[in-house]
Scaffold this active site. Structure first.
Site, short mmCIF file in Angstrom:
data_model
loop_
_atom_site.label_atom_id
_atom_site.label_comp_id
_atom_site.label_asym_id
_atom_site.label_seq_id
_atom_site.Cartn_x
_atom_site.Cartn_y
_atom_site.Cartn_z
N GLY A 1 41.39 32.99 34.99
CA GLY A 1 42.45 33.20 34.01
C GLY A 1 42.23 32.30 32.80
O GLY A 1 41.29 31.52 32.77
N GLU B 1 35.36 29.03 44.00
CA GLU B 1 35.31 30.37 44.54
C GLU B 1 34.59 31.30 43.55
O GLU B 1 33.76 32.12 43.94
CB GLU B 1 36.75 30.84 44.74
CG GLU B 1 36.95 31.99 45.68
CD GLU B 1 38.44 32.27 45.87
OE1 GLU B 1 39.10 31.52 46.61
OE2 GLU B 1 38.95 33.22 45.26
N ASN C 1 48.62 39.98 42.90
CA ASN C 1 47.19 39.99 43.19
C ASN C 1 46.77 39.54 44.58
O ASN C 1 45.60 39.60 44.92
CB ASN C 1 46.46 39.09 42.21
CG ASN C 1 46.36 39.74 40.84
OD1 ASN C 1 46.55 40.95 40.73
ND2 ASN C 1 46.09 38.95 39.84
N GLY D 1 42.03 32.54 47.61
CA GLY D 1 41.67 31.29 48.27
C GLY D 1 42.53 30.12 47.84
O GLY D 1 42.23 28.97 48.18
#
Lengths: 548, 548
Positions: B304, B327, B417, B421
């Site tokens: 983001g 991640e 969403n 993780g």
């Protein structure tokens, strides 16, 4: 910067050392520091930071805290001398609850159990922050590696970060030639407390046997220097039999003859037996279907009567060569050992009843090679729990229809016992199980509190973490279910009949409303989500008339 | 019991193999299984269980899912052929959103991103259960070790446990002599999906370079046979460069020329830059005070615009020799590499923009030794996150005044969403940080939604897990604070000015009421706890008149 030890003008009484004390304390220089607890009281001043050994009321210092309490009472220092107290988990009520009642605890991290201490927390007199027991050092206490290279004890306050001098008081059952500490029947956070303490006082308990060999103490490191815990089976040893300390920081030792003030374990009930029955049936089915080995996977079990019924049930159950990797051992583990079905157990604390301890110590040679105690950082390590594939079983206050659980705060606000290690185990287990009665009584209604609610008033375990919920009514296997699939299963299998229709009605109305509004993943009516509680606060029962 | 592969009467077209395909596929027997996607469509039947490679829209199969969708459209099979779809995380919208729109997804585990798929979940057409990405196998899918010794794929349904045949479709950039798979620019859950699949179809992407050497693939074990991940530094390798499979299960391969359908990264805003500024100031102070090394600790950063601003800020920031354990990598990591300040990065997926990928592949030799991709089970492993002492930074939907956070469900019900993780990192980090704008606009109010609320409508991260909360207004350092200490700090430092007084008033009234009732640990007025939301549902703003 490390300060020099605080011991100034202390009166030491080495000549009063008993022969058993001289045998237990194998470093002669420490005998020279033998003191009477009352002589040590002036070392502790208002606003000091104090760390104790102890976990679940076992292995804690008894004489010095009692001497401090006596001094407070004798001099009317209640609410005046106030200390910041750090203990891995809980200690005996004769110490901790007494301190709380005297209002000499300003801050208490990271766990507590006891009526008076909870009262102080809920009345705003004691600051308490509830953290996972596996990360004692992360939030409540920040162990910093200062430029000089050693670990200091720092605390963040709302306005600034303090590096404080921590005074440690720990119980030992022996002291080695190196001055290292052999703990009592718990390890808890003692290694971390001792590592960061500026001053150390040791209560050598000669009432207890020398428990050397019972413990596996590994060094804790600070990132970026941490290393793997090389444990692949519950019986693997990775450490030493004592806690290494810097002998120069030892200010004094005392002798103690006081036993751990444990009570009886909670007795089984028809309800706890029913819950255990459902659970053992479930595990048997998993074994029969080939999804679990016949020896199960290593078990973690919480404390309380349901836990006792489960472990008691396993002692009479169909599983063989079982291993236990848990936080605390209760009396029923003795039966489990004696049944021949438990091969090995490891924990951070042994919380036996007085009779249990008598049996344990008098059959020490039968148990000593089947048992290890480790620090709570290791016992509760996500790393090891996940690797071993633990079956974790714990009691919540309440769960909701989607599988969130409240472990700590009644009505969202009133702290009971603290989180403990429940989340360490439940998130990382291979099978995470929560067990609770389906209802609890209030003054005017024997089923006035439903333990299955629309929306728990405090979330400690999330829907992402729970596999199985069990009550005396039945067992809900939630593995692989979406929220919309979970709710009917939890309500049908687990809720008390007095609440089933109300809960189903809540779910169905929520589903209808939320699907229509395009938000049907986890249906709720937020205006009604806490109605059980608001009704309870007025009427002492959660039995509402309906959802309109 | 293992079934025989499903390929019956398949038309193979080995003679059509391009020379680049023959180069990439180093096992000649697989060239004999070359097929056209449209010829494979009949293999997939209603209610089948399908696993795809892919993570954050990268490394997913493109041609076969598209051929299936074409077939559904051409034959009006919408809402008739419905599949149970398992992918480590999200895949390109041209595939997944198209499937959702055609209503051919019955179940989708364990993560998703995309407008149409969220719509299907919230409309009740798609079952979705949100689980931690590090435990792909634990809940949604139960990998069982059957007596015959191999890993099967099982799913629990509300009524029974199914052992199902999983069909895997995965993308590769090369296939080794052993038939092992070299993935594209993500690993995700492919090793676990491939291990439990009965039938495997491989899309060999010859548009992408052969990425052999980019991956570190370790074998996953089932308890009680798990072993430690021997990783003590981000650059440690513990596995192989390809995913081992049983070549006999390969039914077909296809060639693909399609790029990963990534979009542009979210652009920075004044708000995201302000948040990044507060965060970099905070980290600088930690370094100056000696609580963090000058190279920081390994960083995890979400995706983001705030994440982009933070990483962009670090590229121009004061820290050197930084490591990243995360991640997903976004474009700003390229700047960070190019600035010379980022030494090494490891993740489970690279989600660059099309331009970012062009730059990356054309400077491959500059990056290849400073980068590793691992499975999500390793990248998100609590074991490694805790050992390395990660600094974790993620965006929630909202946080509450005590430090619980909602990462997934708007108004407690509407899935956005998925958890991803975030909880793997936040719970196990050395420093866990959440960053969010203090407010969001609604149709009729530019600050109609407060991201700081009295009680979050869904809890994904608990108060036990968060250290720091940052908004464009400021940064709240919560380490070591009790709930009563946290609330005023969060409100004062982080809330939007439009909501500060309302929130303080909520806290103070709650404190007053709860202290009086002996439940003042985490003060709430449950009757009002969700009032921001109920008001918002009627008025499109959270600006209530007051708490009476």
């Amino acid at each position: 910067m490390r300060s020099t030890p605080l011991a100034r003008n202390l009166v030491y009484r080495p000549s009063t050392a008993s022969s058993v004390l001289r045998e237990r304390v194998r470093r002669p220089a420490f005998i020279e520091k033998l003191a009477e607890p009352s002589d040590l009281v002036p070392l502790f001043k208002n606003d000091d930071y104090i760390g104790w050994s102890g976990f679940t009321g076992v292995g804690y210092p008894k004489r010095i805290p009692t001497a401090i309490a006596d001094h407070v009472e004798a001099n009317n220092l209640q609410s005046k001398n106030r200390f910041n107290l750090f203990v891995g988990a809980s200690v005996g009520t004769e110490v901790e609850d007494r301190w709380a009642k005297l209002d000499i605890i300003a801050r208490r991290y990271p766990h507590q159990v006891g009526k008076e201490i909870a009262k102080g927390i809920n009345a705003g007199r004691i600051e308490f922050a509830d953290k996972h027991l596996s990360i004692y050092e992360r939030n409540t206490v920040i162990r910093v590696n200062l430029s000089i290279g050693h670990v200091a004890f720092a605390l963040i306050s709302p306005s600034k970060i303090l590096i404080v001098e921590l005074q440690a008081i720990v119980e030992a059952t022996a002291i080695t030639e190196d001055g290292h500490i052999v703990p009592g029947a718990s390890v808890g956070a003692s290694p971390e407390i001792l590592e960061s303490a500026e001053n150390i006082i040791i209560e050598v308990n000669t009432h207890l046997p020398n428990l050397e060999g019972l413990h596996d103490i590994s060094q804790s490191f600070i990132p970026p220097n941490r290393q793997p815990y090389l444990i692949s089976h519950p019986e693997d040893r990775i450490g030493k039999t004592s806690i290494a300390i810097d002998p120069d920081r030892v200010v004094a030792i005392c002798e103690s003859h006081l036993p751990d003030n444990t009570g009886e374990n909670s007795p089984e009930t028809a309800e706890s037996k029913a819950i255990a029955g459902h659970l053992i049936d479930f595990l048997s089915e998993e074994v029969d279907a080939g999804r679990l080995p016949k020896s199960l996977l290593p078990l973690q079990s919480g404390i309380g009567n349901v836990a006792n019924s489960i472990i008691g049930g396993l002692a009479a159950g169909p599983f063989d060569k079982v291993m236990v990797w848990t936080e605390v051992l209760q009396d029923t583990f003795l039966q489990f050992f004696d049944s021949g079905k438990l091969d090995f157990a490891t924990a951070t604390s042994i919380k036996f009843s007085p009779d249990g301890f008598n049996h344990f110590y008098s059959h020490w040679s039968d148990y000593k090679d089947r048992l290890l105690l480790r620090s709570q950082q290791v016992a509760n390590a996500p790393e090891i729990i996940r690797r071993l594939g633990i079956i974790a079983m714990n009691t919540p206050l309440e769960v909701d229809i989607y599988g969130h659980a409240n472990s700590t705060c009644a009505l969202g606000s009133r702290m009971l016992n603290g989180l403990g290690g429940s989340a360490d185990f439940l998130r990382n287990a291979k099978l995470s199980i929560m067990h609770t009665p389906s209802s609890r009584p209030t003054k005017n209604d024997p089923t006035g509190i439903s333990c299955i609610v629309p929306f728990v008033s405090h979330v400690d375990q999330t829907e992402h973490d729970l596999d199985v919920i069990v009550t005396e009514q039945g067992l809900a296997d939630l593995r692989g279910l979406s929220p919309r699939e979970r709710a009917p299963v939890i309500i049908q299998k687990c809720a008390h009949p007095d609440y089933k229709d109300l809960l189903l009605d809540y779910y169905e109305r929520s589903l209808h409303e939320c699907l229509a509004a395009g938000r049907g993943h986890e249906p709720h009516m937020l205006r009604n989500a806490f109605k059980f509680y608001t009704h309870f606060m007025e009427h002492n029962t959660m039995k509402i008339d309906g959802w309109d």
